[in-house]
Write a protein that holds these residues in place. Structure first.
Motif, short mmCIF file in Angstrom:
data_model
loop_
_atom_site.label_atom_id
_atom_site.label_comp_id
_atom_site.label_asym_id
_atom_site.label_seq_id
_atom_site.Cartn_x
_atom_site.Cartn_y
_atom_site.Cartn_z
N PHE A 247 0.83 -1.21 0.00
CA PHE A 247 0.00 0.00 0.00
C PHE A 247 0.87 1.26 0.00
O PHE A 247 0.47 2.30 -0.54
CB PHE A 247 -0.92 0.02 1.22
CG PHE A 247 -1.86 -1.16 1.30
CD1 PHE A 247 -2.25 -1.86 0.17
CD2 PHE A 247 -2.36 -1.58 2.53
CE1 PHE A 247 -3.11 -2.94 0.25
CE2 PHE A 247 -3.22 -2.67 2.63
CZ PHE A 247 -3.59 -3.35 1.48
N ASP A 248 2.07 1.16 0.60
CA ASP A 248 2.99 2.29 0.63
C ASP A 248 3.72 2.49 -0.69
O ASP A 248 4.46 3.46 -0.85
CB ASP A 248 4.05 2.08 1.73
CG ASP A 248 3.48 2.20 3.13
OD1 ASP A 248 2.39 2.79 3.27
OD2 ASP A 248 4.12 1.70 4.09
N GLY A 249 3.55 1.55 -1.62
CA GLY A 249 4.21 1.65 -2.90
C GLY A 249 5.58 1.01 -2.96
O GLY A 249 6.29 1.12 -3.96
N LYS A 250 5.97 0.29 -1.89
CA LYS A 250 7.29 -0.35 -1.88
C LYS A 250 7.31 -1.60 -2.75
O LYS A 250 8.37 -1.98 -3.27
CB LYS A 250 7.68 -0.70 -0.44
CG LYS A 250 7.90 0.51 0.45
CD LYS A 250 8.27 0.09 1.86
CE LYS A 250 8.49 1.32 2.76
NZ LYS A 250 8.81 0.91 4.15
N TYR A 251 6.17 -2.29 -2.86
CA TYR A 251 6.07 -3.49 -3.67
C TYR A 251 4.84 -3.39 -4.56
O TYR A 251 3.87 -2.71 -4.23
CB TYR A 251 5.89 -4.76 -2.82
CG TYR A 251 6.84 -4.97 -1.69
CD1 TYR A 251 8.21 -4.82 -1.87
CD2 TYR A 251 6.38 -5.36 -0.43
CE1 TYR A 251 9.09 -5.05 -0.82
CE2 TYR A 251 7.24 -5.59 0.61
CZ TYR A 251 8.59 -5.43 0.43
OH TYR A 251 9.45 -5.66 1.46
N THR A 252 4.88 -4.10 -5.67
CA THR A 252 3.65 -4.34 -6.41
C THR A 252 2.88 -5.43 -5.66
O THR A 252 3.43 -6.10 -4.78
CB THR A 252 3.94 -4.82 -7.84
OG1 THR A 252 4.57 -6.11 -7.76
CG2 THR A 252 4.84 -3.84 -8.57
N LEU A 253 1.62 -5.64 -6.03
CA LEU A 253 0.83 -6.67 -5.38
C LEU A 253 1.44 -8.05 -5.63
O LEU A 253 1.50 -8.89 -4.71
CB LEU A 253 -0.62 -6.65 -5.87
CG LEU A 253 -1.57 -7.65 -5.21
CD1 LEU A 253 -1.57 -7.49 -3.69
CD2 LEU A 253 -2.98 -7.51 -5.77
N ASP A 254 1.93 -8.29 -6.84
CA ASP A 254 2.56 -9.58 -7.13
C ASP A 254 3.82 -9.78 -6.30
O ASP A 254 4.08 -10.89 -5.81
CB ASP A 254 2.90 -9.69 -8.62
CG ASP A 254 1.67 -9.95 -9.48
OD1 ASP A 254 0.65 -10.40 -8.92
OD2 ASP A 254 1.74 -9.70 -10.69
N GLU A 255 4.60 -8.72 -6.12
CA GLU A 255 5.80 -8.82 -5.28
C GLU A 255 5.44 -9.08 -3.83
O GLU A 255 6.07 -9.90 -3.15
CB GLU A 255 6.63 -7.54 -5.40
CG GLU A 255 7.31 -7.36 -6.75
CD GLU A 255 7.94 -6.00 -6.91
OE1 GLU A 255 8.87 -5.87 -7.74
OE2 GLU A 255 7.50 -5.04 -6.22
N ALA A 256 4.40 -8.40 -3.34
CA ALA A 256 3.95 -8.62 -1.97
C ALA A 256 3.49 -10.06 -1.77
O ALA A 256 3.78 -10.69 -0.75
CB ALA A 256 2.82 -7.65 -1.62
N LYS A 257 2.77 -10.57 -2.77
CA LYS A 257 2.29 -11.96 -2.70
C LYS A 257 3.45 -12.93 -2.57
O LYS A 257 3.42 -13.85 -1.75
CB LYS A 257 1.48 -12.27 -3.96
CG LYS A 257 0.86 -13.66 -3.98
CD LYS A 257 0.34 -14.02 -5.36
CE LYS A 257 -0.66 -13.02 -5.89
NZ LYS A 257 -1.19 -13.43 -7.22
N GLU A 258 4.49 -12.73 -3.38
CA GLU A 258 5.64 -13.65 -3.32
C GLU A 258 6.39 -13.51 -2.00
O GLU A 258 6.89 -14.50 -1.46
CB GLU A 258 6.57 -13.39 -4.50
CG GLU A 258 5.98 -13.78 -5.85
CD GLU A 258 5.45 -15.21 -5.85
OE1 GLU A 258 6.21 -16.12 -5.44
OE2 GLU A 258 4.28 -15.41 -6.25
N LYS A 259 6.45 -12.29 -1.46
CA LYS A 259 7.12 -12.10 -0.17
C LYS A 259 6.33 -12.76 0.95
O LYS A 259 6.91 -13.32 1.89
CB LYS A 259 7.33 -10.60 0.10
CG LYS A 259 8.42 -9.98 -0.75
CD LYS A 259 8.69 -8.55 -0.39
CE LYS A 259 9.85 -7.99 -1.22
NZ LYS A 259 11.13 -8.66 -0.92
#
Length: 307
Positions: A247-259
Motif C-alpha cells: 500500500f505504501d508503494g514499496k512493492y507491487t501486489l505480485d511482489e507482496a504476494k511472493e514475499k
C-alpha cells in the motif's frame, strides 16, 4: 483431575491443524482450545486462517476471535484464562484438545511462565533507543553472540522478543535459553503432545496455495481496513506487513504476494525448529487421523464411543 488429559496438537502453519483437530474432536466428543496468538483477534480472521463460523459450529472453539487488536493481552493472561477454561471443560469431559502454531503459548500452557527477571528500566530504554536509531539487525547480531540457541528459533521479525532476550542476557549474565528452560510446573492433568508434519516440498506448496486463496478471499480488503492501526503489535504479522508495504508503494501486489509466501515458509521452518526441541513430541502426518485416534485411546482411560 489426574485422569483428565490435555491433547496438544501443534504443527507449522498450513499443515492442516484446523481440519485435523475438528475431525479428532468430533471423534473424542470434546472441544478445542486455540493457542494461536493471532487467531485471538477478531479483525484478522482471513490473514490468520482462523476457523470459520461454520467450522466452529461443528466443534466449539475457545480463544478464537475473542479479542480486538486494540486489546492488551499477553501470554501470562492467556495462561490464566486458558487453564480456567480447561478446568471448566474437564468437569464433563475427560479430554480436551489444545492446538496452535505459537510455540511460546503452547509451552506456557503446558509448563507455565518462564522464571525470568524483572525489567531493568535503564537497560530497556538503552536497547529501545538502539533499536529506534540503528534498527533490529545490530541487536539480532548481539543475540546471536549472547545466545546462539535462542537466536535460531526466535521470530526475527518480532522486535519485542528479540529485545527482551538480549535484555535478559545482559541483565543476568546467563543465556535466555537457560532461564527459559527451568523445571516445568506440574499440571494437575496429563498432557499428550503430537506434531503434524509434512515433507517440506508438500508444505511449501500448501503455503503457496493458501496464500493465493487468502488474497482471493478478502485479505487485501482486510488489511486495507486496518491500515490506520498498522503499528499495533497484533499486526506485526506475516501477510499484513507485506501488504502494508504494498500500500505504501514499496512493492507491487505480485511482489507482496511472493514475499508473503517466502516469509510464511520461513516462519514454518522456525516453528518446526521450536517444536523439535520437545523430546516428548510424537510426529504424525495430517492424514493419520485414525492412527492418532487409536494412539489417544491406548494412552488414556477414555472409553471407546461411537464416532
Amino acid at each position: 483431575m489426574n485422569k483428565k488429559t490435555l491433547l496438544v496438537v501443534v504443527g507449522p502453519t498450513a499443515v492442516g491443524k484446523t481440519a485435523f483437530c475438528i475431525d479428532l474432536a468430533k471423534r473424542l466428543h470434546t472441544e478445542i482450545i486455540s493457542a494461536d496468538s493471532r487467531q485471538f483477534y477478531k479483525e484478522i480472521p482471513i490473514g490468520t486462517a482462523a476457523p470459520t463460523a461454520e467450522e466452529m459450529k461443528m466443534v466449539p472453539h475457545h480463544f478464537v476471535g475473542n479479542l480486538s487488536i486494540v486489546d492488551y493481552y499477553n501470554v501470562s493472561i492467556y495462561e490464566q484464562e486458558a487453564l480456567k477454561t480447561i478446568e471448566q471443560l474437564f468437569q464433563p469431559k475427560d479430554i480436551v484438545i489444545a492446538t496452535g502454531g505459537s510455540g511460546l503459548y503452547i509451552d506456557t500452557l503446558c509448563n507455565g511462565i518462564d522464571n525470568l527477571p524483572d525489567v531493568d528500566v535503564d537497560l530497556r530504554k538503552h536497547l529501545q533507543k538502539q533499536y529506534e536509531t540503528e534498527g533490529l539487525m545490530p541487536i539480532l547480531n548481539q543475540l546471536q553472540t549472547l545466545d546462539p540457541e535462542y537466536y535460531q528459533i526466535v521470530d526475527k521479525n518480532n522486535y519485542k522478543r528479540v529485545l527482551r532476550a538480549v535484555e535478559v542476557c545482559l541483565q543476568t549474565g546467563k543465556t535466555y535459553t537457560e532461564l527459559r528452560t527451568q523445571p516445568a510446573l506440574q499440571r494437575k492433568f496429563r498432557i499428550l503432545k503430537i506434531c503434524l508434519a509434512l515433507p517440506r516440498e508438500i508444505l511449501n506448496e500448501r503455503i503457496n496455495l493458501r496464500t493465493e486463496m487468502m488474497l482471493k478471499s478478502g485479505m487485501i480488503e482486510e488489511a486495507e481496513a486496518l491500515l490506520p492501526m498498522r503499528n499495533l503489535n497484533a499486526l506485526n504479522t506475516v501477510g499484513y506487513k507485506e501488504l502494508f508495504a504494498c500500500f505504501d508503494g514499496k512493492y507491487t501486489l505480485d511482489e507482496a504476494k511472493e514475499k508473503i509466501k517466502t516469509n510464511t515458509r520461513r516462519y514454518a521452518k522456525r516453528q518446526m525448529t521450536w517444536f523439535k526441541r520437545d523430546e516428548k513430541m510424537l510426529y504424525f502426518s495430517p492424514a493419520q487421523i485414525e492412527d492418532v485416534y487409536n494412539w489417544v485411546m491406548q494412552n488414556t482411560e477414555l472409553q471407546q464411543v461411537e464416532k
